[in-house]
Design a protein around this motif. Structure first.
Motif, short mmCIF file in Angstrom:
data_model
loop_
_atom_site.label_atom_id
_atom_site.label_comp_id
_atom_site.label_asym_id
_atom_site.label_seq_id
_atom_site.Cartn_x
_atom_site.Cartn_y
_atom_site.Cartn_z
N LEU A 95 0.83 -1.21 0.00
CA LEU A 95 0.00 0.00 0.00
C LEU A 95 0.85 1.25 0.00
O LEU A 95 0.33 2.36 0.03
CB LEU A 95 -0.91 0.02 1.24
CG LEU A 95 -1.87 -1.16 1.41
CD1 LEU A 95 -2.59 -1.07 2.75
CD2 LEU A 95 -2.87 -1.22 0.27
N SER A 97 4.51 1.61 -1.58
CA SER A 97 5.62 1.90 -2.49
C SER A 97 5.27 3.04 -3.43
O SER A 97 4.10 3.32 -3.68
CB SER A 97 5.93 0.68 -3.36
OG SER A 97 6.22 -0.41 -2.57
N LEU A 99 4.88 4.86 -7.07
CA LEU A 99 4.15 4.36 -8.23
C LEU A 99 4.93 3.32 -9.03
O LEU A 99 4.43 2.24 -9.34
CB LEU A 99 3.75 5.54 -9.14
CG LEU A 99 3.14 5.18 -10.50
CD1 LEU A 99 1.83 4.41 -10.33
CD2 LEU A 99 2.91 6.43 -11.33
N GLU A 100 6.19 3.65 -9.36
CA GLU A 100 6.94 2.76 -10.26
C GLU A 100 7.22 1.39 -9.62
O GLU A 100 7.42 0.42 -10.34
CB GLU A 100 8.25 3.41 -10.75
CG GLU A 100 9.08 4.09 -9.69
CD GLU A 100 8.69 5.55 -9.47
OE1 GLU A 100 7.47 5.84 -9.35
OE2 GLU A 100 9.59 6.41 -9.38
N ASP A 101 7.22 1.32 -8.29
CA ASP A 101 7.51 0.05 -7.61
C ASP A 101 6.26 -0.63 -7.07
O ASP A 101 6.34 -1.71 -6.49
CB ASP A 101 8.45 0.29 -6.43
CG ASP A 101 9.73 0.96 -6.86
OD1 ASP A 101 10.23 0.60 -7.94
OD2 ASP A 101 10.22 1.86 -6.15
N ARG A 102 5.12 0.04 -7.20
CA ARG A 102 3.92 -0.49 -6.54
C ARG A 102 3.51 -1.84 -7.14
O ARG A 102 3.32 -1.95 -8.34
CB ARG A 102 2.77 0.52 -6.68
CG ARG A 102 1.48 0.12 -5.98
CD ARG A 102 1.62 0.11 -4.48
NE ARG A 102 1.90 1.42 -3.90
CZ ARG A 102 0.98 2.21 -3.35
NH1 ARG A 102 -0.29 1.85 -3.35
NH2 ARG A 102 1.32 3.37 -2.82
N ALA A 103 3.40 -2.83 -6.25
CA ALA A 103 2.97 -4.15 -6.70
C ALA A 103 1.45 -4.22 -6.63
O ALA A 103 0.84 -3.61 -5.75
CB ALA A 103 3.58 -5.22 -5.80
N ILE A 104 0.87 -4.93 -7.57
CA ILE A 104 -0.58 -5.12 -7.52
C ILE A 104 -0.80 -6.55 -7.08
O ILE A 104 0.00 -7.43 -7.29
CB ILE A 104 -1.22 -4.84 -8.90
CG1 ILE A 104 -2.74 -4.77 -8.82
CG2 ILE A 104 -0.81 -5.88 -9.94
CD1 ILE A 104 -3.29 -3.52 -8.25
N LEU A 107 -5.22 -7.11 -3.22
CA LEU A 107 -6.15 -6.05 -2.80
C LEU A 107 -7.54 -6.58 -2.52
O LEU A 107 -8.20 -6.14 -1.58
CB LEU A 107 -6.23 -4.94 -3.87
CG LEU A 107 -5.06 -3.95 -3.92
CD1 LEU A 107 -5.26 -2.98 -5.09
CD2 LEU A 107 -4.94 -3.17 -2.62
#
Lengths: 140, 125
Positions: A95, A97, A99-104, A107
């Motif tokens: 929830l 990181s 933007l470039e590292d945000r894992a999906i 959720l």
């Protein structure tokens, strides 16, 4: 009518039947818009997960969904014979990181943890049984 | 404004309307963005970005429903637009949709504005 039972196929087109069932349950139990949305979202996420991951061999399977209104609680039960999966035992999603590292991922399960009040899972006779409760608030 | 282009999916539960405002493309969503509709939306949106449309506004005011499948597509688009030095602005979220973005921790990494005109202006800068 205080109880709705649905036998769903493992197909995303079944999500519309979930939405209809939640709407019907909301009318009967006086569930407001916000909680109806939460309930629909959580069931959507769980069934979407089952459709995508529970049956690696493909083919048609059934998922048994029961919605019940007991006093001021909506009780849901999901039963499936897919691979064993305990949604209460999953890592928290990313929830924070940038933007470039945000894992999906994760959720949907996280929504369930945030939006439902009581959560219970068991694996019994090759069946995943997930029971969820939502206490009805008077919020619109 | 101008070459407004109405693009209705085969899937009746999500409608995408596109409009160009100079360099900015406005995509207005109506209906549901869930695991049923996310795939079509993903192909369309990432296709636009691949063609160099990297100043985008996605207007949510007519969108009634979003699940994590929809959030995934928005995140992918935001990442690609960032790599392409473009700008993505989201606008017009209803309260319950905004709450999902908030719970997901997306409000800290995405540009979200209330009004569509302000979003178009922001995406053009």
């Amino acid at each position: 009518m205080q109880r709705i039972e649905l036998l769903l196929r493992n197909d995303l087109s079944e999500l519309s039947r979930i939405a209809q069932a939640v709407e019907a349950m909301a009318d009967v139990c006086g569930l407001g818009m916000k909680q109806s949305f939460h309930l629909n979202l959580v069931l959507d996420e769980l069934v979407t997960n089952l459709v995508h991951y529970a049956y690696p061999e493909g083919s048609t399977h059934h998922i048994h969904l029961t919605l019940e209104c007991v006093d001021t609680t909506i009780r849901c039960e999901l039963r499936d014979q897919g691979i064993a999966f305990n949604p209460l035992d999953q890592a928290e999603p990313d929830l924070e990181s940038a933007l470039e590292d945000r894992a999906i991922g994760g959720l949907g399960i996280y929504f369930m943890q945030q939006m439902m009040d009581d959560l219970h899972y068991e694996r019994c006779d090759n069946t995943n049984i997930l029971r969820l409760g939502m206490r009805i608030t008077n919020e619109l | 404004m101008n070459d407004a282009n109405l693009n209705e999916n085969n899937d009746r539960s999500l409608i995408m309307m596109k409009e160009t405002h100079g360099e900015v493309m406005l995509i207005s969503l109506a209906g549901k963005l869930d695991s049923m509709t996310a795939q079509t939306f993903e192909q369309d949106l990432l296709g636009q970005i691949a063609q160099g449309r990297v100043r985008l506004v996605i207007d949510f005011s007519q969108l009634n429903y979003i699940s994590s499948a929809g959030l995934r597509v928005i995140l992918m688009a935001a990442k690609r637009i960032k790599v392409a030095s473009g700008k993505l602005v989201l606008s017009g979220m209803q309260t319950h949709i905004r709450e999902v973005f908030e719970i997901s921790g997306f409000l800290t990494i995405l540009n979200v504005l209330d009004g569509t005109n302000a979003a178009i202006a922001a995406a053009g800068q």
